[in-house]
Scaffold this motif. Structure first.
Motif, PDB file in Angstrom:
ATOM      1  N   ARG A 137      74.177 -10.385   4.379  1.00 44.10           N
ATOM      2  CA  ARG A 137      74.324 -11.821   4.082  1.00 44.10           C
ATOM      3  C   ARG A 137      72.959 -12.523   4.039  1.00 44.10           C
ATOM      4  NH1 ARG A 137      78.360 -11.326   8.051  1.00 44.10           N
ATOM      5  NH2 ARG A 137      80.409 -11.173   7.092  1.00 44.10           N
ATOM      6  N   LEU A 138      72.113 -12.219   5.019  1.00 46.31           N
ATOM      7  CA  LEU A 138      70.787 -12.848   5.058  1.00 46.31           C
ATOM      8  C   LEU A 138      69.942 -12.450   3.856  1.00 46.31           C
ATOM      9  CD1 LEU A 138      69.996 -12.499   8.873  1.00 46.31           C
ATOM     10  CD2 LEU A 138      70.525 -14.612   7.614  1.00 46.31           C
ATOM     11  N   MET A 139      69.971 -11.156   3.515  1.00 47.05           N
ATOM     12  CA  MET A 139      69.202 -10.686   2.364  1.00 47.05           C
ATOM     13  C   MET A 139      69.703 -11.355   1.080  1.00 47.05           C
ATOM     14  SD  MET A 139      68.752  -6.805   0.814  1.00 47.05           S
ATOM     15  CE  MET A 139      68.749  -6.109   2.425  1.00 47.05           C
ATOM     16  N   GLY A 148      69.325 -15.506  -3.196  1.00 51.07           N
ATOM     17  CA  GLY A 148      70.193 -16.394  -3.962  1.00 51.07           C
ATOM     18  C   GLY A 148      71.373 -15.655  -4.577  1.00 51.07           C
ATOM     19  N   ASP A 149      71.756 -14.535  -4.001  1.00 56.42           N
ATOM     20  CA  ASP A 149      72.886 -13.734  -4.494  1.00 56.42           C
ATOM     21  C   ASP A 149      74.089 -13.891  -3.567  1.00 56.42           C
ATOM     22  OD1 ASP A 149      71.414 -12.530  -6.594  1.00 56.42           O
ATOM     23  OD2 ASP A 149      70.650 -10.986  -5.244  1.00 56.42           O
ATOM     24  N   VAL A 173      78.052  -9.127  -4.436  1.00 55.83           N
ATOM     25  CA  VAL A 173      77.385  -8.802  -5.700  1.00 55.83           C
ATOM     26  C   VAL A 173      76.117  -7.997  -5.416  1.00 55.83           C
ATOM     27  CG1 VAL A 173      76.258  -9.776  -7.738  1.00 55.83           C
ATOM     28  CG2 VAL A 173      78.377 -10.801  -6.871  1.00 55.83           C
ATOM     29  N   LEU A 174      75.378  -8.393  -4.384  1.00 57.92           N
ATOM     30  CA  LEU A 174      74.161  -7.667  -4.014  1.00 57.92           C
ATOM     31  C   LEU A 174      74.487  -6.225  -3.632  1.00 57.92           C
ATOM     32  CD1 LEU A 174      71.127  -7.553  -3.460  1.00 57.92           C
ATOM     33  CD2 LEU A 174      71.628  -8.401  -1.144  1.00 57.92           C
ATOM     34  N   VAL A 175      75.505  -6.030  -2.791  1.00 50.44           N
ATOM     35  CA  VAL A 175      75.888  -4.671  -2.379  1.00 50.44           C
ATOM     36  C   VAL A 175      76.312  -3.846  -3.593  1.00 50.44           C
ATOM     37  CG1 VAL A 175      77.577  -3.313  -1.073  1.00 50.44           C
ATOM     38  CG2 VAL A 175      76.463  -5.282  -0.006  1.00 50.44           C
ATOM     39  N   ALA A 176      77.098  -4.427  -4.485  1.00 53.04           N
ATOM     40  CA  ALA A 176      77.537  -3.704  -5.681  1.00 53.04           C
ATOM     41  C   ALA A 176      76.350  -3.319  -6.563  1.00 53.04           C
ATOM     42  CB  ALA A 176      78.537  -4.546  -6.474  1.00 53.04           C
TER      43      ALA A 176
END
Length: 168
Positions: free
Chosen positions: A28-30, A35-36, A40-43
């Protein structure tokens, strides 16, 4: 009028993964810094890794994912304080309850999967390998070279503790 036939394509089912507390918060912090959205970032990260076997090998080294993954329903036991996954506990439980009088489990591995509500045989094999590395089960050779499994002394202590937890 010609209608073109489209071959049926099978879409694999989605894979839902729950990340435990600290790891989830780190994602979540990353994502917030970038701004993601976290999902979506993990995917996006996973899609970059899926086709890059060498990068996964570099990141994981010789470690086994089942031993590295945080969370995964781990249960810390007095007899095994390092903790075991729920599936590892289930396999120990099945081996303890369904072993022959001499302590050897001689049934087919698929029986463990059936007893544990449809767990795939490859997953059972992975769990048995991890339990063997932890010193909780031993593989024994039966007649005609068949492989069987038995709990070690440590494995029997874990089984006893799991079994006592059920009666409490």
């Amino acid at each position: 009028m010609n209608i073109a036939a489209h071959p049926k394509t099978m879409t694999p089912p989605p894979l839902h993964v729950a990340l435990p507390g600290a790891l989830a918060e780190g994602v979540r912090l990353m994502a917030a810094r970038r701004g993601d959205h976290p999902q979506v970032l993990v995917a996006a990260l996973m899609s970059k890794l899926v086709d890059d076997v060498a990068r996964v090998a570099d990141l994981m080294g010789d470690s086994v994912a089942a031993e590295e993954a945080p969370g995964q329903g781990r249960r810390v036991l007095e007899s095994f304080p390092q903790g075991l996954t729920q599936r590892q506990c289930g396999v120990i439980y099945v081996l303890g309850f369904h072993a022959d009088e001499d302590g050897v489990f001689r049934k087919q591995l698929i029986k463990i999967g059936i007893i544990l509500n449809g767990v795939e045989i490859t997953s059972i094999s992975d769990v048995l390998a991890a339990l063997s590395r932890k010193g909780l089960v031993d593989q024994v050779r039966g007649r005609e070279g068949k492989r069987h499994w038995q709990l070690t002394r440590s494995g029997r202590r874990v089984f006893k503790e799991l079994n006592e937890g059920e009666s409490a």
